[in-house]
Motif scaffolding. Structure first.
Motif, PDB file in Angstrom:
ATOM      1  N   ARG A   1      17.407 -62.123  65.126  1.00 55.52           N
ATOM      2  CA  ARG A   1      17.684 -60.741  64.744  1.00 55.52           C
ATOM      3  C   ARG A   1      16.434 -59.958  64.363  1.00 55.52           C
ATOM      4  O   ARG A   1      16.383 -58.743  64.533  1.00 55.52           O
ATOM      5  CB  ARG A   1      18.703 -60.690  63.607  1.00 55.52           C
TER       6      ARG A   1
ATOM      7  N   ALA B   1      20.399 -52.832  71.085  1.00 55.32           N
ATOM      8  CA  ALA B   1      20.839 -53.243  69.757  1.00 55.32           C
ATOM      9  C   ALA B   1      20.372 -54.651  69.383  1.00 55.32           C
ATOM     10  O   ALA B   1      20.720 -55.164  68.319  1.00 55.32           O
ATOM     11  CB  ALA B   1      22.362 -53.181  69.680  1.00 55.32           C
ATOM     12  N   GLY B   2      19.599 -55.297  70.250  1.00 56.94           N
ATOM     13  CA  GLY B   2      19.099 -56.625  69.938  1.00 56.94           C
ATOM     14  C   GLY B   2      19.960 -57.765  70.443  1.00 56.94           C
ATOM     15  O   GLY B   2      19.731 -58.923  70.100  1.00 56.94           O
TER      16      GLY B   2
ATOM     17  N   ASP C   1      24.245 -56.530  62.426  1.00 52.40           N
ATOM     18  CA  ASP C   1      23.494 -57.062  61.295  1.00 52.40           C
ATOM     19  C   ASP C   1      24.336 -57.068  60.020  1.00 52.40           C
ATOM     20  O   ASP C   1      24.215 -57.964  59.177  1.00 52.40           O
ATOM     21  CB  ASP C   1      22.217 -56.240  61.081  1.00 52.40           C
TER      22      ASP C   1
ATOM     23  N   THR D   1      21.451 -46.345  58.723  1.00 53.70           N
ATOM     24  CA  THR D   1      20.995 -46.404  60.113  1.00 53.70           C
ATOM     25  C   THR D   1      20.043 -45.227  60.327  1.00 53.70           C
ATOM     26  O   THR D   1      20.050 -44.265  59.546  1.00 53.70           O
ATOM     27  CB  THR D   1      22.165 -46.283  61.118  1.00 53.70           C
TER      28      THR D   1
ATOM     29  N   ARG E   1      23.543 -52.214  66.553  1.00 53.15           N
ATOM     30  CA  ARG E   1      22.577 -53.049  65.828  1.00 53.15           C
ATOM     31  C   ARG E   1      22.950 -53.093  64.339  1.00 53.15           C
ATOM     32  O   ARG E   1      22.941 -54.162  63.715  1.00 53.15           O
ATOM     33  CB  ARG E   1      21.159 -52.502  65.996  1.00 53.15           C
TER      34      ARG E   1
ATOM     35  N   ARG F   1      24.092 -61.510  69.999  1.00 55.46           N
ATOM     36  CA  ARG F   1      23.043 -61.211  69.004  1.00 55.46           C
ATOM     37  C   ARG F   1      22.974 -62.402  68.059  1.00 55.46           C
ATOM     38  O   ARG F   1      23.905 -62.674  67.302  1.00 55.46           O
ATOM     39  CB  ARG F   1      23.347 -59.939  68.222  1.00 55.46           C
TER      40      ARG F   1
END
Length: 304
Positions: A301, A276-277, A246, A129, A242, A296
């Protein structure tokens, strides 16, 4: 579903709920179903997967009622109500739990495979990250209870997770997940090797939360609590959410989305999920809060 919410990047105001309320409060948090028309994409399938029916029947027969997120939740993602800690102390994901959905239908067999509910979260491994490598490590009571108890008793967290109290109550919340069938896994989040967050990863489609939104097979929920004061107010909530969302999509090919339900009043938490989407899908009524259903999507994404 875990607690309602707390925050992770907005200073001291609670944000997103990745947590839940109390082990016993989890079920009671769920309220009326969300208006299916709120999100035209999220239409409710009237045919329930056999896997869901079998698991739900098993829980109801054995205990008379199901606990949210397969934890005694005071859980996610809900939290905690379904589903999460950006400003004050936690990022709320589902008020007590959050969830993801699968792109494929569940197997025809009515016998669930307990080893395939989430995959082995312990083997997901670290993920890079912008804040450094993050590693989700399943909770070990003897090692992690003292620090989790301290975090849950922080006034900034208490209002949203509802797990403040003696260690034995928090231990019960954790054990209910650890000795369950694997549909909810409590984890410590290690950032560059240092414990700084608490997570609950769970099967939202197999959780009572599924009664209150158009759940899809393999929906995965997430709850997040940013523990240390020094880690709050830095924008870590959105960054970590995020990465973990993912990671769940990468490790669970059948899952098409990750969901969360922070308290609609927890602006920092909702903001963390947007960062974070996640997209805002609808408002849903749970017994202890009105929540923002955040999703999400695998298909979006790389766009959000």
């Amino acid at each position: 579903m875990p607690p309602t919410d707390a925050s992770a990047n907005a200073g001291t105001a609670p944000v997103a709920d990745t947590g839940t309320t109390s082990p016993t409060a989890r079920e009671s948090r769920i309220g009326p179903a969300a208006d299916a028309g709120a999100d035209s994409e999220d239409t409710l399938d009237l045919h329930l997967p056999d896997e869901f029916v079998a698991l739900f029947a098993e829980d109801t027969g054995a205990h008379g009622s199901r606990s949210l997120g397969a934890t005694a939740t005071a859980t996610a993602t809900a939290g905690p109500a379904s589903a999460s800690a950006t400003s004050a102390a936690t990022v709320e994901g589902a008020g007590t739990s959050t969830a993801t959905c699968a792109s494929e239908a569940s197997p025809a067999s009515t016998t669930p495979n307990p080893n395939d509910l989430l995959g082995d979260v312990a083997d997901w491994g670290p993920i890079s990250t912008p804040a450094g490598p993050l590693h989700l490590v399943p909770v070990r009571i003897e090692r992690d209870l003292p620090i989790i108890s301290r975090w849950m008793n922080d006034p900034a967290v208490t209002a949203f997770w509802g797990l403040a109290g003696p260690e034995n109550a928090i231990e019960e919340h954790l054990r209910s997940q650890l000795i369950g069938d694997g549909r909810s896994v409590p984890c410590m989040g290690l950032l560059e090797g240092t414990p700084m967050s608490y997570w609950e990863i769970y099967r939202a489609d197999l959780d009572p939360l599924a009664r209150h939104y158009p759940a899809r097979p393999h929906d995965t929920g997430v709850h997040l609590l940013i523990g240390g004061m020094s880690d709050r107010g830095r924008g870590l909530g959105g960054t970590l959410l995020r990465a973990v969302a993912d990671l769940a999509l990468d490790k669970r090919p059948a899952c098409a989305r990750v969901v969360a339900e922070p308290d609609i009043r927890n602006t920092p938490s909702v903001a963390a999920f947007l960062t974070a989407g996640f997209r805002f899908s609808a408002e849903i009524d749970l017994p202890v809060k009105r929540a923002a259903l955040m999703i999400r999507d695998r298909s979006l994404r790389h766009l959000l």
